[in-house]
Design a protein around this motif. Structure first.
Motif, PDB file in Angstrom:
ATOM      1  N   LEU A 288       0.866  -1.025  -0.058  1.00  0.00           N
ATOM      2  CA  LEU A 288      -0.059  -0.145   0.113  1.00  0.00           C
ATOM      3  C   LEU A 288       0.971   1.170  -0.061  1.00  0.00           C
ATOM      4  O   LEU A 288       1.662   1.403   0.830  1.00  0.00           O
ATOM      5  N   ARG A 289       0.551   1.953  -0.890  1.00  0.00           N
ATOM      6  CA  ARG A 289       1.484   3.266  -1.051  1.00  0.00           C
ATOM      7  C   ARG A 289       0.913   4.553  -1.120  1.00  0.00           C
ATOM      8  O   ARG A 289      -0.299   4.724  -1.737  1.00  0.00           O
ATOM      9  N   PHE A 290       1.178   5.529  -0.351  1.00  0.00           N
ATOM     10  CA  PHE A 290       0.755   6.837  -0.065  1.00  0.00           C
ATOM     11  C   PHE A 290       1.608   7.772  -0.393  1.00  0.00           C
ATOM     12  O   PHE A 290       2.710   7.843   0.217  1.00  0.00           O
ATOM     13  N   ASP A 291       1.529   8.812  -1.310  1.00  0.00           N
ATOM     14  CA  ASP A 291       2.269   9.853  -1.497  1.00  0.00           C
ATOM     15  C   ASP A 291       2.152  10.896  -0.592  1.00  0.00           C
ATOM     16  O   ASP A 291       1.226  11.320  -0.293  1.00  0.00           O
ATOM     17  N   GLY A 327       7.118   2.563   6.267  1.00  0.00           N
ATOM     18  CA  GLY A 327       8.368   3.157   6.140  1.00  0.00           C
ATOM     19  C   GLY A 327       8.070   4.380   5.452  1.00  0.00           C
ATOM     20  O   GLY A 327       7.148   4.227   4.246  1.00  0.00           O
ATOM     21  N   ILE A 328       8.876   5.538   5.536  1.00  0.00           N
ATOM     22  CA  ILE A 328       8.738   6.882   4.722  1.00  0.00           C
ATOM     23  C   ILE A 328      10.030   6.958   3.847  1.00  0.00           C
ATOM     24  O   ILE A 328      11.034   6.814   4.441  1.00  0.00           O
ATOM     25  N   PHE A 346      -2.188   5.192  -3.455  1.00  0.00           N
ATOM     26  CA  PHE A 346      -3.229   6.054  -3.122  1.00  0.00           C
ATOM     27  C   PHE A 346      -2.752   7.365  -3.344  1.00  0.00           C
ATOM     28  O   PHE A 346      -1.711   7.857  -3.160  1.00  0.00           O
ATOM     29  N   ASP A 347      -3.706   8.176  -3.828  1.00  0.00           N
ATOM     30  CA  ASP A 347      -3.445   9.804  -4.061  1.00  0.00           C
ATOM     31  C   ASP A 347      -4.587  10.358  -3.020  1.00  0.00           C
ATOM     32  O   ASP A 347      -5.686  10.688  -3.261  1.00  0.00           O
ATOM     33  N   ASP A 348      -4.045  10.893  -2.113  1.00  0.00           N
ATOM     34  CA  ASP A 348      -4.972  11.733  -1.080  1.00  0.00           C
ATOM     35  C   ASP A 348      -6.158  10.756  -0.810  1.00  0.00           C
ATOM     36  O   ASP A 348      -7.199  11.094  -0.652  1.00  0.00           O
ATOM     37  N   TYR A 349      -5.862   9.578  -0.365  1.00  0.00           N
ATOM     38  CA  TYR A 349      -6.722   8.501   0.162  1.00  0.00           C
ATOM     39  C   TYR A 349      -7.672   8.053  -0.813  1.00  0.00           C
ATOM     40  O   TYR A 349      -8.559   7.466  -0.704  1.00  0.00           O
ATOM     41  N   LEU A 402       4.785   7.091   1.867  1.00  0.00           N
ATOM     42  CA  LEU A 402       4.686   6.151   2.838  1.00  0.00           C
ATOM     43  C   LEU A 402       4.535   4.831   2.229  1.00  0.00           C
ATOM     44  O   LEU A 402       3.303   4.678   1.467  1.00  0.00           O
ATOM     45  N   VAL A 403       4.940   3.715   2.625  1.00  0.00           N
ATOM     46  CA  VAL A 403       4.705   2.419   2.036  1.00  0.00           C
ATOM     47  C   VAL A 403       4.561   1.486   3.142  1.00  0.00           C
ATOM     48  O   VAL A 403       4.975   1.525   4.304  1.00  0.00           O
TER      49      VAL A 403
END
Length: 463
Positions: A288-291, A327-328, A346-349, A402-403
């Motif tokens: 799961l990846r979050f920018d 991790g970041i 994900f891009d802004d959830y 964020l991963v």
């Protein structure tokens, strides 16, 4: 049965066969003006509601403004795709324009019920809203989804019949009279309900489809003392009402936003963080990846990120007891690590375009990360284990991600994620936003009050 709302229309004797195909383009200037007028319309109605509750009267200037907006709209509908009844271009006017083929009038009420004003626009009008939705529909809309887009139209029975009339006009040169009578009758019903919902009358709209261009509910006006007719509103007074309504709208938004920020300030936890609600994420892929700049904008384009956001805290909790890794790292390093590896971004959830969620156990084509995440040295902050993992991170220039993965780099990742920030600038921003909203509210109210002052009618001398 009579109605205080009187709508009429005249069908052109020889309408153009093809002009209706390009009227959408010709009406663009009207659409721009009407956008601002209809933004002001509900605000003016709200001000009128307050006046009715205290005085039992609808301020005449506000009444004339709302009536003018409805008149303008009806002329545009009649020329455009609400009827296609005339090829005469509608005037840019809030006034009566009695020579135009489409006219609308609402008798001004001397007194209005205070009690009805509280319920008629939402509760009592519900049956009519259902009918109007069938007639007018939802209008045109564009629905765009990531990865695919499509254009749909839901214009209701009026738009459908108008389209039939346009096709008949194109091929035969004649506008079917029956369609004209029916379309005008349905528009008459819609605008009667609009006037009732806008508090302009206490007369409940009749459940009756009055067909034809001439309004059969119109009654002869009683003779009154001769007076010089005042225009529905001078340009200055109309502009004052519009600008005042826009100021009120901005003020309401500012006051609401300021109040919301103050409420958010009161929700700080014991550590001083303002935290988003916990949300569950899952995917059959490997990560799961979050920018980070979308979750908490913090790149070189926003040098004040640290002053506004302060310190960032990310809480990641396992769902099924399997050890997780969080991790970041810099986005470029994450791209290299997860490049070609099935994962969910994900891009802004929201799911990022081009990255689709994968079902658990989906075929992964033998692709997997080259190493377990904990063995890499790309992470600025990292944590591994079960339970709740906490990452404390201070925004820095650059692009960060964020991963969240299973610690052993296996597929099918599930986790609960919450993001918090100390947000040291939140209190002053909230107070400033609330204060600016209050100033706009006061300014808008004063401007509308000044523009809505009644004018003295000028009596003519009998000769």
């Amino acid at each position: 049965m009579t109605s205080p709302v009187r709508l009429a229309a005249r069908l052109d004797d020889a309408p153009s066969r093809w002009l209706w195909l390009v009227k959408w383009l010709l009406l663009v200037p009207h659409a721009i003006v009407l956008f601002f007028l209809w933004v002001a319309f509900p605000v003016v109605t709200l001000v009128a509601l307050v006046a009715i509750l205290f005085t039992g009267r609808y301020p005449r200037a506000l009444f004339d403004f709302n009536l003018g907006v409805m008149r303008w709209t009806w002329r545009v509908w009649c020329y455009g795709y609400g009827a296609l009844a005339t090829d005469r271009y509608p005037p840019f006017s809030l006034g009566q324009e009695p020579d135009y083929p489409a006219t609308l009038d609402v008798a001004y009420p001397e007194r209005l019920s205070r009690g009805l004003a509280l319920v008629k626009w939402w509760l009592l009008a519900i049956p009519h809203y259902l009918v109007v939705a069938f007639f007018a529909g939802g209008g045109g809309y564009v629905l765009w989804q990531w990865g695919e887009g499509w254009l749909g139209f839901d214009g209701g029975l009026v738009a459908l019949l108008t389209l039939f009339a346009g096709v008949a006009l194109l091929f035969t040169g004649r506008y079917p009279r029956g369609i004209f009578d029916l379309v005008v009758g349905m528009n008459r019903w819609v605008l009667r309900v609009a006037a009732y919902a806008a508090l302009m009358t206490d007369e409940y709209p009749p459940f009756r489809l009055d067909l034809g261009g001439a309004d059969p509910a119109a009654t002869e006006e009683p003779e009154q003392e001769k007076q010089v007719a005042q225009p529905a509103g001078s340009a200055g007074r109309t502009a004052g009402v519009i600008v005042g309504a826009l100021l009120l709208l901005v003020g309401l938004g500012g006051a609401g936003a300021g109040g919301g920020l103050l409420w958010l300030e009161s929700q700080r936890d014991s550590a001083g963080y303002v935290t988003t609600p916990v949300e569950r994420f899952d995917d059959g892929g490997y990560a799961l990846r979050f920018d980070a700049r979308d979750l908490a904008p913090a790149d070189e384009d926003w040098p004040w990120a640290r002053d506004i956001l302060g310190d960032i805290r990310v809480d990641v909790s396992d769902v099924d007891g399997r050890p997780l890794f969080a991790g970041i790292a810099r986005t470029a390093d994450v791209d290299r690590y997860l490049g070609g590896v099935p994962h969910r971004r994900f891009d802004d959830y929201r799911d990022h375009r081009g990255y689709r969620p994968m079902a658990a156990g989906a075929h992964l084509r033998g692709m997997r990360p080259p190493d377990t995440p904990g063995s890499l040295r790309i992470w600025t902050e990292q944590a591994t284990g079960t339970g709740t993992l906490t990452l404390d991170w201070t925004p820095r220039p650059g692009d960060w991600s964020l991963v969240v993965m299973n610690a052993d780099a296996r597929p099918d990742v599930r986790a609960d994620v919450a993001v918090g920030a100390t947000a040291p600038a939140l209190p002053p921003i909230a107070v400033t936003t609330l204060s600016v909203g209050a100033v706009f509210l006061v300014g808008g109210a004063l401007l509308i009050a000044l523009s809505a002052r009644p004018r003295r009618p000028v009596a003519t001398e009998e000769r």
